[in-house]
Design a protein around this motif. Structure first.
Motif, short mmCIF file in Angstrom:
data_model
loop_
_atom_site.label_atom_id
_atom_site.label_comp_id
_atom_site.label_asym_id
_atom_site.label_seq_id
_atom_site.Cartn_x
_atom_site.Cartn_y
_atom_site.Cartn_z
N LEU A 266 0.74 -1.18 0.05
CA LEU A 266 0.08 0.05 -0.01
C LEU A 266 0.86 1.13 0.14
CD1 LEU A 266 -2.94 1.28 -0.17
CD2 LEU A 266 -2.89 1.04 2.39
N GLN A 267 2.02 1.14 0.56
CA GLN A 267 2.74 2.34 0.60
C GLN A 267 3.27 2.68 -0.98
OE1 GLN A 267 6.05 1.13 3.09
NE2 GLN A 267 5.28 2.10 4.81
N ASP A 268 3.28 1.88 -1.80
CA ASP A 268 3.59 2.09 -3.26
C ASP A 268 2.28 2.30 -3.98
OD1 ASP A 268 5.45 1.83 -5.41
OD2 ASP A 268 4.18 0.21 -6.04
N LYS A 269 1.28 1.53 -3.78
CA LYS A 269 0.00 1.79 -4.24
C LYS A 269 -0.63 3.03 -4.05
CE LYS A 269 -0.38 -2.19 -6.35
NZ LYS A 269 -0.47 -2.42 -8.04
N ALA A 270 -0.46 3.64 -2.85
CA ALA A 270 -1.06 4.97 -2.55
C ALA A 270 -0.50 6.06 -3.04
CB ALA A 270 -0.83 5.09 -0.94
N LEU A 332 2.15 7.09 5.52
CA LEU A 332 1.98 6.13 6.83
C LEU A 332 0.83 5.17 6.52
CD1 LEU A 332 2.50 5.83 9.82
CD2 LEU A 332 0.72 7.44 10.44
N ILE A 333 0.88 4.07 6.92
CA ILE A 333 -0.13 3.08 6.77
C ILE A 333 -0.62 2.73 8.11
CG2 ILE A 333 -0.87 0.91 5.84
CD1 ILE A 333 0.21 2.96 3.77
N THR A 334 -2.12 2.47 8.24
CA THR A 334 -2.64 1.97 9.42
C THR A 334 -3.42 0.91 9.27
OG1 THR A 334 -4.60 3.60 9.31
CG2 THR A 334 -2.72 4.22 10.49
N LEU A 335 -3.53 -0.01 10.34
CA LEU A 335 -4.65 -0.99 10.46
C LEU A 335 -5.73 -0.72 10.68
CD1 LEU A 335 -4.63 -4.21 10.22
CD2 LEU A 335 -3.94 -4.35 12.63
N VAL A 336 -6.88 -0.96 9.89
CA VAL A 336 -8.27 -0.45 10.03
C VAL A 336 -8.93 -1.90 10.77
CG1 VAL A 336 -10.39 0.11 8.75
CG2 VAL A 336 -8.12 0.98 8.07
#
Length: 418
Positions: A266-270, A332-336
């Motif tokens: 997701l760091q790349d896809k975002a 920054l990625i968070t766990l939802v």
């Protein structure tokens, strides 16, 4: 004998052995996973687990109920192949579901769980040689990741290796052999300045952009996921809105690994990316390969490291290249959400019916009460279970369908009769 990547896995069939009761592929089993055993004889006492030795049997269930009275045995068949078999003391009423620790390393006897070890073992079983050290980069990038799967379908070797690599967010190539995490770029092998780049062009692309990633993992042999994690890039979502990407990672076994892999993806896809095309002298780019990193230092191009996506060779002494460079800072990625799948056949609902009102107590497949769940009857009325898992509906006598949405669980449905 070696086969091609485009050939199907060399799985044997039970029809090659007259004693078997069913027609099925004899599976290869990697890591820790559940499988449906294959009946071997009419007595119902002997069941095939894998067409090779396995490390252990963790549990056996029949109709969702754990049973005892079994043992793991290894037996050499008429073709000289050692198979893992389950021997039961009494014939079960249904096909047993067996949780196993699968194939062992031929030299160490250790359970094969790392994606590199699994890939190399599959390729070796197909007679395909991989140069020593070709996958070492992925070993370093994915330290501690464990995978598992039952290979019991007529998929090609390429499809199986691709599914494994996709599950762990890896890129791979057979010409030459290499594998590494898609986010782990090697050091730049060349610098591209106005002297090297001919007619360069750059365009921004938003293809594949996502701010929320939902990964399903721990798929069983039927393709059903054992759980899912949802990750989000909140700052990017605030900027461009919620864009959700669903990804299946059937080989991953744990939520921990799904989160770790998903975060990097997701760091790349975002982030949007630049697609850069240009031509370069064939002598300069003769040994470049897709996946290589090239450093761009050109006043009219996005500066920095970019990954080589393709290179088209030309007979005119000039090659055409396409590169990709992610734009912006790493978000920054968070766990939802972290949720597990429920076996709807094993989930239960205690029902009380009085004066036209049906009272249900919703219980998951492990026997746990599901509180705070949104329960919908027959796709119409929705109510919420209380802290005891109880919910009520006005209902007519007969069969109804309950659909359950609850934190920590994948959505599931069950049939009830009042």
């Amino acid at each position: 004998m070696a086969i091609l990547l485009s050939d199907p896995l060399p799985l044997r069939r039970t029809t090659d052995h007259p004693a078997y009761r069913v027609d099925a592929f004899m599976p290869w089993v990697y890591g820790r996973c559940a499988l449906e055993a294959i009946p071997m004889d009419k007595s119902g006492l002997l069941w095939l687990l894998a067409d090779h030795p396995v490390q252990a049997v963790a549990s056996v269930e029949v109709d969702g109920v754990a049973v005892s009275g079994y043992e793991l045995i290894h037996q050499v068949d008429g073709a000289g192949v050692t198979q893992a078999l389950l021997k039961m003391s009494a014939a079960p009423k249904a096909d047993p579901v067996v949780r196993v620790a699968g194939k062992r390393h031929p030299a160490t006897g250790a359970l094969i769980t790392h994606p590199v070890d699994v890939a190399l073992d599959i390729l070796s079983a197909c007679g395909i040689a991989v140069p020593a050290g070709a996958f070492d980069a992925l070993l370093d990038d994915h330290h501690g990741v464990e995978v598992g799967q039952v290979l019991g379908e007529n998929s090609t070797v390429r499809q199986v290796i691709a599914a494994l690599m996709d599950s762990v967010g890896a890129t791979w190539s057979a010409r030459p052999w290499m594998a590494r995490a898609s986010w782990a770029w090697p050091a730049a092998r060349a610098k591209l300045t106005p002297l090297e780049l001919i007619d360069p062009e750059a365009s921004a692309t938003h293809d594949g952009l996502a701010t929320t990633l939902r990964i399903s993992y721990a798929h069983d042999a039927s393709g059903r996921a054992g759980g899912a994690v949802t990750l989000r890039a909140p700052a990017r979502a605030d900027d461009i809105g919620d864009i959700t990407l669903d990804m299946a990672a059937p080989w991953l076994r744990t939520a921990r690994d799904a989160v770790a892999v998903g975060e990097r993806i997701l760091q790349d896809k975002a982030r949007p990316a630049w697609t850069i095309t240009a031509r370069v002298d064939a002598a300069v780019s003769a040994d470049w390969m897709p996946g290589d990193v090239l450093n761009i230092q050109h006043p009219l191009m996005p500066a920095g490291d970019a990954v080589l996506l393709s290179i088209d060779e030309s007979t005119e002494g000039v090659n055409s290249i396409t590169l990709r460079r992610a734009a912006g800072i790493t978000p920054l990625i968070t766990l939802v959400q972290l949720s597990r799948a429920v076996d709807a056949d094993r989930a239960t609902s205690t029902t009380i019916y009085k004066d036209g009102v049906a009272t249900f107590t919703i219980v998951d497949d492990a026997g746990g009460i599901i509180a705070g769940a949104a329960v919908t009857m027959d796709g119409q009325d929705t109510r919420t279970t209380d802290r005891f898992g109880v919910v009520q509906f006005k209902a007519a006598r007969g069969s109804h369908t309950l659909t359950i949405l609850a934190d920590g669980y994948e959505p599931f449905s069950m049939e009830v009769t009042v």
